[in-house]
Design a protein around this motif. Structure first.
Motif, PDB file in Angstrom:
ATOM      1  N   THR A   1      21.703   9.401  46.144  1.00 50.57           N
ATOM      2  CA  THR A   1      20.213   9.136  46.254  1.00 50.57           C
ATOM      3  C   THR A   1      20.174   7.536  46.910  1.00 50.57           C
ATOM      4  N   ILE A   2      19.596   7.030  47.939  1.00 49.68           N
ATOM      5  CA  ILE A   2      19.795   5.527  48.449  1.00 49.68           C
ATOM      6  C   ILE A   2      18.687   5.488  48.634  1.00 49.68           C
ATOM      7  N   SER A   3      18.070   3.942  47.919  1.00 47.82           N
ATOM      8  CA  SER A   3      17.024   3.294  47.680  1.00 47.82           C
ATOM      9  C   SER A   3      16.137   3.002  49.092  1.00 47.82           C
ATOM     10  N   GLY A   4      15.066   3.824  48.629  1.00 45.60           N
ATOM     11  CA  GLY A   4      13.999   3.555  50.268  1.00 45.60           C
ATOM     12  C   GLY A   4      14.103   4.375  50.781  1.00 45.60           C
ATOM     13  N   ILE A   5      14.758   5.698  50.739  1.00 45.30           N
ATOM     14  CA  ILE A   5      14.751   7.057  51.558  1.00 45.30           C
ATOM     15  C   ILE A   5      14.448   7.864  49.965  1.00 45.30           C
ATOM     16  N   GLY A   6      15.563   8.164  49.494  1.00 48.18           N
ATOM     17  CA  GLY A   6      15.098   9.062  48.554  1.00 48.18           C
ATOM     18  C   GLY A   6      16.680   9.754  48.171  1.00 48.18           C
ATOM     19  N   THR A   7      16.256  11.197  48.756  1.00 47.65           N
ATOM     20  CA  THR A   7      17.776  12.496  48.364  1.00 47.65           C
ATOM     21  C   THR A   7      18.088  12.459  49.639  1.00 47.65           C
TER      22      THR A   7
ATOM     23  N   GLY B   1      15.176  16.633  45.742  1.00 46.04           N
ATOM     24  CA  GLY B   1      14.987  15.589  45.139  1.00 46.04           C
ATOM     25  C   GLY B   1      16.856  15.827  44.504  1.00 46.04           C
ATOM     26  N   LYS B   2      17.630  15.236  44.051  1.00 45.13           N
ATOM     27  CA  LYS B   2      19.139  15.214  43.867  1.00 45.13           C
ATOM     28  C   LYS B   2      19.226  16.338  42.924  1.00 45.13           C
ATOM     29  N   ASP B   3      18.970  17.207  42.293  1.00 44.88           N
ATOM     30  CA  ASP B   3      19.303  18.590  41.803  1.00 44.88           C
ATOM     31  C   ASP B   3      19.397  19.718  42.359  1.00 44.88           C
TER      32      ASP B   3
ATOM     33  N   VAL C   1      11.788  18.178  57.467  1.00 41.16           N
ATOM     34  CA  VAL C   1      12.914  17.220  57.785  1.00 41.16           C
ATOM     35  C   VAL C   1      11.765  15.293  58.154  1.00 41.16           C
ATOM     36  N   LYS C   2      12.476  14.664  57.222  1.00 36.37           N
ATOM     37  CA  LYS C   2      11.660  13.311  58.039  1.00 36.37           C
ATOM     38  C   LYS C   2      12.411  12.552  58.705  1.00 36.37           C
ATOM     39  N   THR C   3      13.824  12.418  58.278  1.00 35.70           N
ATOM     40  CA  THR C   3      14.559  11.040  58.930  1.00 35.70           C
ATOM     41  C   THR C   3      15.969  11.670  58.849  1.00 35.70           C
ATOM     42  N   VAL C   4      16.917  11.541  59.928  1.00 33.66           N
ATOM     43  CA  VAL C   4      17.797  12.384  60.759  1.00 33.66           C
ATOM     44  C   VAL C   4      18.951  10.683  61.077  1.00 33.66           C
ATOM     45  N   GLU C   5      19.820  10.596  59.991  1.00 31.08           N
ATOM     46  CA  GLU C   5      20.707   9.212  60.192  1.00 31.08           C
ATOM     47  C   GLU C   5      22.313   9.891  60.976  1.00 31.08           C
ATOM     48  N   MET C   6      22.794   8.806  61.675  1.00 32.74           N
ATOM     49  CA  MET C   6      24.276   9.250  61.984  1.00 32.74           C
ATOM     50  C   MET C   6      24.669   8.040  62.177  1.00 32.74           C
TER      51      MET C   6
END
Ligand SMILES: Nc1nc2c(ncn2[C@@H]2O[C@H](COP(=O)(O)OP(=O)(O)OP(=O)(O)O)[C@@H](O)[C@H]2O)c(=O)[nH]1
Ligand SMILES: [Mg+2]
Length: 420
Positions: A233-239, A294-296, A267-272
């Motif tokens: 869980t990353i703040s500002g992004i979410g799960t 969500g995370k669960d 898919v909203k964002t992809v990060e590498m």
């Protein structure tokens, strides 16, 4: 990153034989880790009573790893040579962490096997070579390490090389696909420069051998398959699920499905490498965010794929396995833990359908009562919890597994067919 071709390279071998030290040395020699960082590690290692671990600390980042002087989890590092951009996967050698090694080896195209000259072939040398072969490693570079501890003696080198050759034959690894190099990871012999200490050796040094690896097979044109390694869980992004794209493409805007959790979204964002990218390809390690998840809702062991071609979930599957070691015999009803991509699920061997002759591959016996160490067999398997897995002929990247029980690897295999 340059435009070079990419290689995923696993570093495997018995505990303490010098895998992390070799990776640290390679990163140092290729300019990926500056000298002052090695100096800092040296001070820290000496304070912890772990002098000599300065190169290993480049890879061993966890506090527990540094205190104990062992690698626990796989670690990735990038470096480039003239021919390739490498992602190195440093695997733990300790027998308690073989499950992490399996994840590492299943992500790799080729491998460097590290064998300490003063110790020779040891239990996890054998286990790792067997797994590497079964999990689809193509080529093996064998570094006979710690040559400094055996006075750079050619006779000792030859003795260990022949032990390793015997092992490769035993697990039917084609020895033409293996090259041997005498090295000292700690002293830097035959890594980036030819060593004066081994005048009797005129083969390739390690960096040359890495440059001369065959380019990996082009990724299959299979649909997206991305096994989830962790969920953050990353703040500002979410799960943010993270994992490695095994096949296909992950793009923002895609509609995806996670199996067996059976949830999905856009898919909203992809990060590498901490940067947003529009899409990711096979081999890329990514974190991404999916609308509404969500995370669960999802977990390690889920596989992400296109919503219109979702990952298969097996009710049962048929597989070909090779039994590496089992204290007695394996019969119907045996329920060990299967490690497939990032999933670990208890599965029952419901029936042993055929026993094969391992050298010819022909059927030796139909419906045998049992199989034991050294046997190859076709079995029908029933996962005790939902498991996403694919036929090896369709998506080889998601079609292999290892079987573990009682703290050791019992067998490894490939999926022949999936009954959803
Ligand atoms: N003399 C000598 N020592 C070495 C060499 N390579 C590694 N070592 C030492 O061997 C010990 C173990 O090294 P590591 O690199 O942590 O071994 P590893 O294979 O990564 O171990 P695990 O990850 O725990 O399986 C350390 O004390 C290193 O300094 C070498 O070439 N020569
Ligand atoms: Mg290590």
């Amino acid at each position: 990153m340059s435009d070079e071709q990419h290689q995923n390279l696993a570093i495997i071998g018995h505990v303490d034989h010098g895998k992390s030290t070799l990776v640290g040395r390679l990163l140092y020699e290729t300019g990926s880790v500056p000298e002052h960082v090695i100096e800092q590690h040296k001070e820290e290692a000496e304070e912890k009573g772990k002098g000599g671990f300065e190169f290993a600390y480049v890879m061993d980042n966890l506090a527990e790893e540094r205190e104990r002087g062992v690698t626990i989890d796989i670690a990735h590092q990038e470096f480039s040579t003239d021919a390739y951009d490498f992602t190195i996967v440093d695997c733990p050698g300790h027998r308690d962490f073989v499950k992490n090694m399996i994840t590492g080896a299943s992500q790799a195209d080729n491998a460097v096997l590290v064998v300490a000259a003063d110790d020779g072939v040891a239990p996890q040398t054998q286990e790792h070579v067997f797994l590497a072969r079964t999990l689809g490693i193509d080529e093996l570079i064998v570094g006979i390490n710690k040559m400094d501890l055996v006075d750079y003696e050619e006779a000792k080198y030859k003795e260990v090389v022949s032990e390793v050759e015997d092992l490769l034959k035993q697990v039917q690894f084609n020895t033409d696909d293996a090259g041997f190099i005498p090295i000292s990871a700690f002293e830097g012999d035959n890594i980036a420069e030819e060593s004066d200490n081994t005048p009797w050796y005129d083969g390739e040094i390690l960096l040359e051998a890495l440059n001369n690896l065959e380019p990996p097979e082009p990724p299959t044109d299979a649909p997206l398959r991305l096994p989830i390694q962790d969920v953050y869980t990353i703040s500002g992004i979410g799960t943010v699920p993270v994992g490695r794209v095994e096949t296909g493409i992950l793009s923002t805007g895609d509609n995806v499905s996670f199996q067996p959790s059976d949830v999905g979204g856009e898919v909203k964002t992809v990060e590498m490498h901490h940067e947003e990218v529009p899409k990711a390809e096979p081999g890329d390690n990514v974190g991404f965010n999916v609308r509404g998840i969500g995370k669960d809702d999802i977990r390690r062991g889920d596989v992400c794929g296109p919503a219109d071609d979702p990952p298969s979930v097996a009710e049962t599957f048929q597989a070909q396995i090779v039994v590496m070691q089992h204290p007695s015999v394996i019969t119907d009803g045996y329920t060990p833990v299967f490690h497939a991509h990032t999933a670990q699920v208890a599965c029952t061997i419901e029936s042993i359908d055929k026993k094969m002759d391992p050298s010819s591959g022909e059927v030796a016996e139909e419906n045998p009562d049992f199989i034991q160490s050294g046997d190859a067999a076709v079995v029908t398997v029933r996962p005790q919890k939902p498991l996403s897995i694919e036929p090896s002929s369709e998506i080889p990247e998601l079609g292999s597994f290892a079987i573990r029980d009682m703290g050791q690897t019992i067998a490894a295999g490939k999926v022949l067919s999936v009954n959803e």
